[in-house]
Design an enzyme around this catalytic site. Structure first.
Site, PDB file in Angstrom:
ATOM      1  N   HIS A 171      -2.970  10.725  -0.080  1.00  0.00           N
ATOM      2  CA  HIS A 171      -2.658   9.588  -0.951  1.00  0.00           C
ATOM      3  C   HIS A 171      -2.283  10.017  -2.364  1.00  0.00           C
ATOM      4  O   HIS A 171      -1.609   9.287  -3.072  1.00  0.00           O
ATOM      5  CB  HIS A 171      -3.871   8.652  -1.051  1.00  0.00           C
ATOM      6  CG  HIS A 171      -4.043   7.784   0.157  1.00  0.00           C
ATOM      7  ND1 HIS A 171      -4.954   6.755   0.193  1.00  0.00           N
ATOM      8  CD2 HIS A 171      -3.433   7.781   1.357  1.00  0.00           C
ATOM      9  CE1 HIS A 171      -4.894   6.158   1.371  1.00  0.00           C
ATOM     10  NE2 HIS A 171      -3.985   6.771   2.095  1.00  0.00           N
ATOM     11  N   LYS A 184      -8.139  -1.726  10.900  1.00  0.00           N
ATOM     12  CA  LYS A 184      -7.366  -2.042   9.699  1.00  0.00           C
ATOM     13  C   LYS A 184      -6.181  -1.094   9.593  1.00  0.00           C
ATOM     14  O   LYS A 184      -5.077  -1.494   9.201  1.00  0.00           O
ATOM     15  CB  LYS A 184      -8.269  -1.944   8.470  1.00  0.00           C
ATOM     16  CG  LYS A 184      -7.635  -2.503   7.183  1.00  0.00           C
ATOM     17  CD  LYS A 184      -6.896  -1.469   6.382  1.00  0.00           C
ATOM     18  CE  LYS A 184      -6.365  -2.045   5.081  1.00  0.00           C
ATOM     19  NZ  LYS A 184      -5.576  -1.070   4.302  1.00  0.00           N
ATOM     20  N   GLU A 243       0.843  -1.202   0.000  1.00  0.00           N
ATOM     21  CA  GLU A 243       0.000   0.000   0.000  1.00  0.00           C
ATOM     22  C   GLU A 243       0.876   1.249   0.000  1.00  0.00           C
ATOM     23  O   GLU A 243       1.743   1.407   0.868  1.00  0.00           O
ATOM     24  CB  GLU A 243      -0.928  -0.006   1.215  1.00  0.00           C
ATOM     25  CG  GLU A 243      -1.961   1.094   1.175  1.00  0.00           C
ATOM     26  CD  GLU A 243      -3.032   0.926   2.260  1.00  0.00           C
ATOM     27  OE1 GLU A 243      -3.544   1.957   2.713  1.00  0.00           O
ATOM     28  OE2 GLU A 243      -3.344  -0.219   2.629  1.00  0.00           O
ATOM     29  N   ASP A 297       4.175 -14.557  11.312  1.00  0.00           N
ATOM     30  CA  ASP A 297       2.878 -14.999  10.800  1.00  0.00           C
ATOM     31  C   ASP A 297       1.853 -13.877  11.005  1.00  0.00           C
ATOM     32  O   ASP A 297       1.190 -13.802  12.047  1.00  0.00           O
ATOM     33  CB  ASP A 297       2.448 -16.273  11.526  1.00  0.00           C
ATOM     34  CG  ASP A 297       1.179 -16.889  10.946  1.00  0.00           C
ATOM     35  OD1 ASP A 297       0.490 -16.221  10.155  1.00  0.00           O
ATOM     36  OD2 ASP A 297       0.865 -18.038  11.306  1.00  0.00           O
TER      37      ASP A 297
END
Length: 436
Positions: A382, A269, A82, A285
């Site tokens: 962004h 998130k 990202e 992991d």
């Protein structure tokens, strides 16, 4: 290590960044050569790690800068696709430095191994018998991992839970044994599973029940990691907004996440953007960490945020708490030759220290997102990064990237075809320009 403040790092070519890191860490540049363009997981290693391997898929590895954690500078390797993650977390860490950076800690690496018993005639009596013979069970478990026991780890305690399984009148009470195992610097999945399977016959003899599942739990609530920060309002001023306004916007967004699970999910998130990226870069992991974090978020019967932000005495305060199950030895750490190099960038932390660092990264990542959401919106931050991706897809050299990226942002359309159009216009205006 000197400092994690490396101004202008993002403007350098990769080779220059590696040289700068070597200088900062006072190591031979050859030690970091594996992170250059040829650096990847060898195909032979990949073939040994999984079945039916056909190749290796790469991810960009960046360095989160500006982190001050427990008074020490830390460089943060992050593997992520990202665009905004590394830039955003580095800016958030720079802002947090104004208030002294992050204070972080983690519980010792204690994991839970579950042994499930069914067909138990008297669950309460079985529970009492298991607790009575606790030491015998722990000794049997540790006999299977003598090395871990000798190093001060291993199975250290035992709990027994009675769990109703089934609906209404057809419910059966299962007896669930929890082995509490100190895995030290290992994540510990394999050794815990070995212990659970090894003690199963003994547990059956003690209870008269039948053992079914014997495996670790990824709800690692015995090894929580926490981070806090305290940021003065002035450090948050940006986008034409006063620092106090930005701070109150972040606190308000935090309250929204606490009230609404739809928002809390996206809020979390953002936390995991940082945590997972460090997990990937250190050979851990990330799926287990994700599962544990979201289960922890729902521990009170409703889904809640993993971080909270509030206002106190002219400062914005933030806190993160979540289970983070990581290791710095064994598993993929040994299988991937790049992982030890990236751990060295961080100062070779043990598992407990790594978990604390990851909690600080998650808190910083969350703050970066809320800071933008509560002011100008997430897209403005962004746009420059997505513009650079469009330029990269045109195979531009770095001197042309910035010019084309600025034109894309001005046009308000971050698309590959627009980048190609702008590039063609630049070439027509200056045919001798070096653009590819």
């Amino acid at each position: 290590m000197g400092t994690s403040r490396l101004p202008g790092f993002y403007k350098m070519r990769i080779a220059d960044r590696l040289r700068r890191l070597a200088e900062q860490l006072e190591v031979d540049g050859e030690d970091l050569r594996g992170l250059g363009q040829s650096g990847t997981l060898p195909v032979a290693n990949a073939d040994a790690m999984i079945e039916n391997a056909v190749g290796v898929l790469g991810l960009p590895v960046g360095i989160g800068l500006n982190f001050l954690i427990n008074g020490e500078d830390v460089l943060i390797p992050m593997a992520v696709e990202e665009p905004s993650v590394v830039a955003a977390v580095s800016l958030a860490a720079k802002i947090a430095r104004e208030g002294g950076g992050f204070t972080a800690e983690a519980d010792r690496a204690r994991m839970i191994g579950q042994v499930q018993l069914t067909n138990v005639a008297d669950p309460a009596a079985a529970r009492a018998a298991l607790l009575r013979d606790k030491q015998q069970i722990l000794d049997a478990a540790n006999a299977l991992q003598p090395g871990m026991k000798a190093r001060g780890g291993g199975a250290q305690d035992l709990e027994v839970r009675l769990v109703p399984v089934g609906a209404n009148g057809s419910a059966e009470t299962h007896v669930v044994v929890h082995l509490l195992v100190d895995t030290q610097d290992a994540m510990g999945a394999n050794l815990i599973n070995t212990m659970c399977e090894g003690v199963a016959p003994l547990v059956e003899r003690i209870t008269g029940g039948r053992v079914r599942l014997r495996i670790l739990s990824n709800l690692a609530d015995q090894r929580l990691a926490r981070a806090i920060c305290r940021i003065p309002f002035d450090a948050l001023a940006d986008f034409g907004f006063a620092g106090a306004e930005v701070a109150h916007g972040i606190a308000e967004a935090s309250r929204f996440a606490d009230a609404d699970p739809y928002r809390a999910c996206t809020h979390n998130k953002g936390v995991m953007n940082g945590v997972d990226a460090v997990a990937l870069a250190t050979g851990n992991d990330w799926r287990a960490i994700e599962a544990g974090a979201h289960a922890w978020a729902a521990r009170n019967g409703r889904y809640e945020p993993l971080t909270r932000w509030w206002i106190e005495d002219g400062h914005l305060l933030g806190k993160a708490e979540l289970p983070i199950q990581v290791g710095t030895v064994g598993g993929a750490v040994k299988a991937n030759p790049l992982v030890p190099v990236l751990l060295r960038l961080m100062g070779n932390p043990g598992a407990q220290q790594l978990a604390a660092i990851m909690a600080a990264v998650g808190l910083a990542q969350n703050m970066a997102a809320l800071r933008a959401l509560g002011s100008v919106g997430i897209q403005k931050g962004h746009m420059a990064l997505f513009a650079r991706i469009s330029c990269a897809r045109c195979n531009l050299i770095s001197t042309a990237v910035e010019e084309v990226a600025r034109a894309l942002i001005a046009a308000g359309e971050i698309k590959l075809h627009r980048a190609q159009e702008i590039l063609a216009k630049l070439v027509s205006q200056n045919p001798t320009a070096e653009v590819s």
